[in-house]
Design an enzyme around this catalytic site. Sequence first.
Site, PDB file in Angstrom:
ATOM      1  N   LYS A  48       5.440   3.022 -11.403  1.00 39.13           N
ATOM      2  CA  LYS A  48       5.356   1.656 -11.022  1.00 39.13           C
ATOM      3  C   LYS A  48       7.097   0.942 -10.802  1.00 39.13           C
ATOM      4  O   LYS A  48       7.119   0.295  -9.880  1.00 39.13           O
ATOM      5  CB  LYS A  48       5.270   0.573 -12.392  1.00 39.13           C
ATOM      6  CG  LYS A  48       3.586   0.742 -12.638  1.00 39.13           C
ATOM      7  CD  LYS A  48       3.444  -0.376 -13.810  1.00 39.13           C
ATOM      8  CE  LYS A  48       1.993   0.033 -14.524  1.00 39.13           C
ATOM      9  NZ  LYS A  48       1.361  -0.905 -15.285  1.00 39.13           N
ATOM     10  N   LYS A  62       5.948   4.155 -23.321  1.00 37.91           N
ATOM     11  CA  LYS A  62       4.981   3.437 -24.150  1.00 37.91           C
ATOM     12  C   LYS A  62       4.886   3.911 -25.579  1.00 37.91           C
ATOM     13  O   LYS A  62       5.249   5.092 -25.893  1.00 37.91           O
ATOM     14  CB  LYS A  62       3.690   4.110 -23.245  1.00 37.91           C
ATOM     15  CG  LYS A  62       2.453   3.107 -23.222  1.00 37.91           C
ATOM     16  CD  LYS A  62       2.669   2.069 -22.603  1.00 37.91           C
ATOM     17  CE  LYS A  62       1.376   0.946 -22.437  1.00 37.91           C
ATOM     18  NZ  LYS A  62       1.637   0.093 -21.286  1.00 37.91           N
ATOM     19  N   THR A 106       0.221  -9.479 -13.403  1.00 36.66           N
ATOM     20  CA  THR A 106      -0.586  -8.336 -13.081  1.00 36.66           C
ATOM     21  C   THR A 106      -1.918  -8.878 -12.223  1.00 36.66           C
ATOM     22  O   THR A 106      -2.219  -8.267 -11.193  1.00 36.66           O
ATOM     23  CB  THR A 106      -1.098  -7.587 -14.464  1.00 36.66           C
ATOM     24  OG1 THR A 106       0.094  -7.299 -15.337  1.00 36.66           O
ATOM     25  CG2 THR A 106      -1.737  -6.556 -14.103  1.00 36.66           C
ATOM     26  N   ALA A 134      -7.866 -10.512 -20.114  1.00 40.51           N
ATOM     27  CA  ALA A 134      -6.608 -11.215 -19.664  1.00 40.51           C
ATOM     28  C   ALA A 134      -6.285 -11.089 -18.039  1.00 40.51           C
ATOM     29  O   ALA A 134      -6.319 -12.157 -17.689  1.00 40.51           O
ATOM     30  CB  ALA A 134      -5.429 -11.093 -20.412  1.00 40.51           C
ATOM     31  N   GLY A 182      -8.655  -9.397 -15.963  1.00 42.35           N
ATOM     32  CA  GLY A 182      -9.778  -9.546 -15.208  1.00 42.35           C
ATOM     33  C   GLY A 182     -10.407 -10.880 -14.774  1.00 42.35           C
ATOM     34  O   GLY A 182     -10.848 -11.265 -13.941  1.00 42.35           O
ATOM     35  N   THR A 228     -18.141  -5.331 -22.248  1.00 39.61           N
ATOM     36  CA  THR A 228     -18.640  -4.790 -23.344  1.00 39.61           C
ATOM     37  C   THR A 228     -18.708  -6.194 -24.472  1.00 39.61           C
ATOM     38  O   THR A 228     -19.606  -5.951 -25.251  1.00 39.61           O
ATOM     39  CB  THR A 228     -17.822  -3.572 -23.985  1.00 39.61           C
ATOM     40  OG1 THR A 228     -16.567  -3.760 -23.886  1.00 39.61           O
ATOM     41  CG2 THR A 228     -18.090  -2.229 -23.276  1.00 39.61           C
ATOM     42  N   ARG A 265     -16.932 -12.862 -23.649  1.00 37.83           N
ATOM     43  CA  ARG A 265     -15.922 -12.946 -22.892  1.00 37.83           C
ATOM     44  C   ARG A 265     -16.702 -13.235 -21.361  1.00 37.83           C
ATOM     45  O   ARG A 265     -16.065 -14.271 -20.618  1.00 37.83           O
ATOM     46  CB  ARG A 265     -15.395 -11.712 -22.545  1.00 37.83           C
ATOM     47  CG  ARG A 265     -14.354 -11.316 -23.781  1.00 37.83           C
ATOM     48  CD  ARG A 265     -12.715 -11.213 -23.210  1.00 37.83           C
ATOM     49  NE  ARG A 265     -11.986 -11.343 -24.295  1.00 37.83           N
ATOM     50  CZ  ARG A 265     -10.864 -10.532 -24.356  1.00 37.83           C
ATOM     51  NH1 ARG A 265     -10.648  -9.608 -23.324  1.00 37.83           N
ATOM     52  NH2 ARG A 265      -9.965 -10.644 -25.467  1.00 37.83           N
ATOM     53  N   ALA A 273      -6.398  -1.871 -14.475  1.00 41.84           N
ATOM     54  CA  ALA A 273      -6.358  -0.993 -15.525  1.00 41.84           C
ATOM     55  C   ALA A 273      -5.410   0.085 -15.052  1.00 41.84           C
ATOM     56  O   ALA A 273      -5.199   0.428 -13.907  1.00 41.84           O
ATOM     57  CB  ALA A 273      -7.893  -0.305 -15.660  1.00 41.84           C
TER      58      ALA A 273
HETATM   59  P1  NAI Z   1      -7.774  -7.291 -22.348  1.00 42.95           P
HETATM   60  O1  NAI Z   1      -7.976  -6.546 -23.735  1.00 42.95           O
HETATM   61  O2  NAI Z   1      -7.481  -8.641 -22.529  1.00 42.95           O
HETATM   62  O3  NAI Z   1      -9.323  -7.225 -21.517  1.00 42.95           O
HETATM   63  C1  NAI Z   1      -9.934  -5.902 -21.390  1.00 42.95           C
HETATM   64  C2  NAI Z   1     -11.210  -6.259 -21.407  1.00 42.95           C
HETATM   65  O4  NAI Z   1     -12.016  -5.030 -21.097  1.00 42.95           O
HETATM   66  C3  NAI Z   1     -11.935  -6.766 -22.619  1.00 42.95           C
HETATM   67  O5  NAI Z   1     -12.669  -8.059 -22.430  1.00 42.95           O
HETATM   68  C4  NAI Z   1     -13.054  -5.567 -23.202  1.00 42.95           C
HETATM   69  O6  NAI Z   1     -13.734  -6.020 -23.853  1.00 42.95           O
HETATM   70  C5  NAI Z   1     -13.310  -5.220 -21.970  1.00 42.95           C
HETATM   71  N1  NAI Z   1     -13.689  -3.717 -21.842  1.00 42.95           N
HETATM   72  C6  NAI Z   1     -13.307  -2.611 -22.725  1.00 42.95           C
HETATM   73  N2  NAI Z   1     -13.811  -1.831 -22.422  1.00 42.95           N
HETATM   74  C7  NAI Z   1     -14.992  -1.847 -21.485  1.00 42.95           C
HETATM   75  C8  NAI Z   1     -15.925  -1.208 -20.817  1.00 42.95           C
HETATM   76  N3  NAI Z   1     -16.137   0.114 -20.868  1.00 42.95           N
HETATM   77  N4  NAI Z   1     -16.756  -2.032 -19.798  1.00 42.95           N
HETATM   78  C9  NAI Z   1     -16.441  -3.301 -19.623  1.00 42.95           C
HETATM   79  N5  NAI Z   1     -15.669  -3.719 -20.253  1.00 42.95           N
HETATM   80  C10 NAI Z   1     -14.696  -3.302 -21.102  1.00 42.95           C
HETATM   81  O7  NAI Z   1      -6.697  -6.441 -21.814  1.00 42.95           O
HETATM   82  P2  NAI Z   1      -5.899  -6.853 -20.249  1.00 42.95           P
HETATM   83  O8  NAI Z   1      -4.378  -7.288 -20.649  1.00 42.95           O
HETATM   84  O9  NAI Z   1      -6.552  -7.798 -19.483  1.00 42.95           O
HETATM   85  O10 NAI Z   1      -5.719  -5.338 -19.608  1.00 42.95           O
HETATM   86  C11 NAI Z   1      -6.596  -4.947 -18.962  1.00 42.95           C
HETATM   87  C12 NAI Z   1      -6.213  -3.582 -18.449  1.00 42.95           C
HETATM   88  O11 NAI Z   1      -5.249  -3.710 -17.367  1.00 42.95           O
HETATM   89  C13 NAI Z   1      -5.606  -2.408 -19.321  1.00 42.95           C
HETATM   90  O12 NAI Z   1      -6.196  -1.133 -19.045  1.00 42.95           O
HETATM   91  C14 NAI Z   1      -4.062  -2.760 -19.204  1.00 42.95           C
HETATM   92  O13 NAI Z   1      -3.604  -1.443 -19.705  1.00 42.95           O
HETATM   93  C15 NAI Z   1      -4.063  -2.945 -17.985  1.00 42.95           C
HETATM   94  N6  NAI Z   1      -2.744  -3.722 -17.598  1.00 42.95           N
HETATM   95  C16 NAI Z   1      -2.514  -4.975 -18.251  1.00 42.95           C
HETATM   96  C17 NAI Z   1      -1.613  -5.513 -18.116  1.00 42.95           C
HETATM   97  C18 NAI Z   1      -0.966  -6.852 -18.477  1.00 42.95           C
HETATM   98  O14 NAI Z   1      -0.067  -7.569 -18.230  1.00 42.95           O
HETATM   99  N7  NAI Z   1      -1.734  -7.306 -19.286  1.00 42.95           N
HETATM  100  C19 NAI Z   1      -0.274  -5.071 -17.034  1.00 42.95           C
HETATM  101  C20 NAI Z   1      -0.751  -3.675 -16.377  1.00 42.95           C
HETATM  102  C21 NAI Z   1      -2.111  -3.234 -16.842  1.00 42.95           C
END
Ligand code: NAI
Length: 338
Positions: A63, A75, A136, A169, A171, A190, A194, A246
């Site tokens: 990145k 990490k 993001t 957060a 999506g 899942t 949400r 992701a």
């Molecule tokens: P989050 O925990 O707020 O959201 C993830 C969502 O995905 C949750 O609502 C969860 O229930 C859902 N989920 C989990 N497994 C699933 C599946 N198999 N099918 C459908 N939904 C599923 O996490 P956040 O912060 O939104 O991050 C999402 C992705 O983005 C992660 O992979 C994270 O590493 C990546 N990311 C996040 C950043 C950030 O600033 N928050 C920065 C860069 C990457």
Amino acid sequence: MWVTEVDVPNFEEVYRLEKPPGFVALHRCRRAPAFGGTRIRAYASWDEALHDALRLAEAMTRKYAINGLPFGGGKAVLIQQELGDRATALRTLADFVESLGGRFITGSDLGVTESDVHLMATRTAYIECRDGAEATSESVFQAIRAALDFCRGSDSLRNRTVAIQGVGAVGSRLARKCVEAGARVLVADTDADRVATLAATLPVSDRATGEILRVRADVLAPCAVGGVIRSDETDTLRCEILCGGANNILDRDDTADLLEARGIVYVPDFLANSGAAVEGAWTQLAGAGDYSPQIAAVGTRVRQILEDARRAHVSPLAAALRTVAVTVPPVSSAHRDA
Ligand code: NAI
């Protein structure tokens, strides 16, 4: 805390922690600090946790390199089911981060809340309390627009279909931006609550979690966990563009070649989702400020990589990795020069 240094080829420093249980992987940390969040997740084994830490740390290096920013990637991952008392685990990890003397700067990632980060900040200066989800989602949005422009000659999302896996957060914010830009948005999570919360304020269409990766869509945006696009399942995809938030969307780098063969334009995740990394790096370099132009520039970089890939007849991932390879020296030469 018991800490053992683990020798991993091509990584500058990797530590196995017994208490709290997990790993700190620093892919590049010697020329410039390694930046990367702390993740708490259930892992089937210690090997799986190590693998996740290594892939995520390397993705962080990518990145920064692709955005021309002078930081390395790192990490921390903790094994949720063996965590014990959460506050003690977080404090102990923070003490370890502090003991690294600034070679690693951490923050939040999956499974780590704002209050967790604030707790860690009572024990180490090397932590960022900023929430990166807005930056993001914005970089992913700009990446989608750039990819649409490349594929269709217009960056407009009007009447385009965007399928989003995971409306946490990142999506949920991406869904809002796409709806506001005129797209039809399909979502799956899942956690049904949400989806319900989002659907209460936004016209999104709910899909089953098993279905979302296979729906017909202009853009598929995985925003949940990594490894969801598998090499043995690429023929089930029905999107034109794959571009999500992701980390490590593909199970392996060479899955990108299968996507390329199928005519699916894959925007490398470490570029598309680099908005928070860009914002964090600029904050370190120049202090707090408005870095939205730098985040928007991710779209310009996506366009450049897609054009490079087309010219070189390689996948966008291969084109992006060529750029990164020029910027990131292999570990042996980094050590020599240190
Ligand atoms: P989050 O925990 O707020 O959201 C993830 C969502 O995905 C949750 O609502 C969860 O229930 C859902 N989920 C989990 N497994 C699933 C599946 N198999 N099918 C459908 N939904 C599923 O996490 P956040 O912060 O939104 O991050 C999402 C992705 O983005 C992660 O992979 C994270 O590493 C990546 N990311 C996040 C950043 C950030 O600033 N928050 C920065 C860069 C990457």
